[in-house]
Design an enzyme around this catalytic site. Structure first.
Site, PDB file in Angstrom:
ATOM      1  N   SER A  63       0.834  -1.206   0.000  1.00 57.83           N
ATOM      2  CA  SER A  63       0.000   0.000   0.000  1.00 57.83           C
ATOM      3  C   SER A  63       0.865   1.252   0.000  1.00 57.83           C
ATOM      4  CB  SER A  63      -0.914   0.005   1.225  1.00 57.83           C
ATOM      5  OG  SER A  63      -1.692  -1.160   1.230  1.00 57.83           O
ATOM      6  N   ASN A  75       1.797  -4.082 -14.372  1.00 51.69           N
ATOM      7  CA  ASN A  75       0.810  -5.132 -14.651  1.00 51.69           C
ATOM      8  C   ASN A  75      -0.247  -5.231 -13.548  1.00 51.69           C
ATOM      9  OD1 ASN A  75       2.536  -6.151 -12.754  1.00 51.69           O
ATOM     10  ND2 ASN A  75       3.042  -8.038 -13.830  1.00 51.69           N
ATOM     11  N   ASP A  81       3.541 -18.194 -12.538  1.00 57.33           N
ATOM     12  CA  ASP A  81       3.017 -19.521 -12.848  1.00 57.33           C
ATOM     13  C   ASP A  81       3.792 -20.592 -12.081  1.00 57.33           C
ATOM     14  OD1 ASP A  81       1.231 -18.697 -15.158  1.00 57.33           O
ATOM     15  OD2 ASP A  81       3.153 -17.923 -15.836  1.00 57.33           O
ATOM     16  N   TYR A  84       7.038 -21.531 -13.556  1.00 59.18           N
ATOM     17  CA  TYR A  84       8.131 -20.546 -13.492  1.00 59.18           C
ATOM     18  C   TYR A  84       8.998 -20.912 -12.286  1.00 59.18           C
ATOM     19  CZ  TYR A  84      10.228 -15.851 -13.971  1.00 59.18           C
ATOM     20  OH  TYR A  84      11.079 -14.782 -14.163  1.00 59.18           O
TER      21      TYR A  84
END
Ligand SMILES: O=c1ccn([C@H]2C[C@H](O)[C@@H](COP(=O)(O)OP(=O)(O)OP(=O)(O)O)O2)c(=O)[nH]1
Length: 143
Positions: A63, A75, A81, A84
């Site tokens: 925050s 993004n 994933d 990964y």
């Protein structure tokens, strides 16, 4: 309790641990990074992980990230994933600077948690959904 194998790419960052006050797990910049206003950089987070089977990780800013560092995560939410997990699959924070800023190595810039994958989904094409419309975005008003 889930086990996560973690590989570090830097001795300059503290080891990952759950911060007592928060449920998510903070991640740190693994190098000193200077950004000019309007500049984009992928900031290395200094870790690679083998997530538990059936899980992915979600990375979001803290925050306080914008207040402290003047960057936003391009993004919005980073999805790591399960696949990964190679020895060079380091995690990164894609940062866009809205002001000139310096991020020091070991600064806590974002946080993550693991999430179970969504169930397998099959899409069934129909002419009608047969439900009452809820109304468009903002249709419930302001107050
Ligand atoms: O904020 C992020 C988001 C993703 N990743 C890593 C983990 C993820 O598994 C991989 C690929 O991410 P994604 O599939 O979202 O990216 P893409 O743009 O679709 O690239 P790719 O072609 O590699 O799938 O990049 C990060 O390190 N940080």
């Amino acid at each position: 309790m889930e086990n996560i194998k973690i590989k570090y790419f830097s001795d300059e960052i503290d080891k990952v641990e759950k911060i007592v006050k928060g449920d998510w797990i903070d991640l740190r910049a693994a190098s000193n990074v200077a950004l000019k206003a309007g500049e984009f950089k992928l900031i290395p987070l200094g870790v690679a992980m083998q997530l538990p089977k059936g899980y992915e990780a979600h990375i979001v800013p803290r925050s306080s990230t914008y207040k402290n560092f003047g960057v936003i995560q391009t993004n919005s939410t980073g999805i790591v994933d399960e696949t990964y997990c190679g020895d060079n699959d380091q995690w990164y924070f894609p940062a866009y600077a809205l002001r000139d800023t310096v991020i020091d190595v070991n600064d806590r810039i974002c946080q993550f948690r693991i999430m179970e994958h969504q169930p397998e989904i099959e899409f069934e094409i129909v002419e009608m959904l047969g439900n009452k419309d809820r109304g468009g975005i903002g249709s419930t008003g302001k107050n």
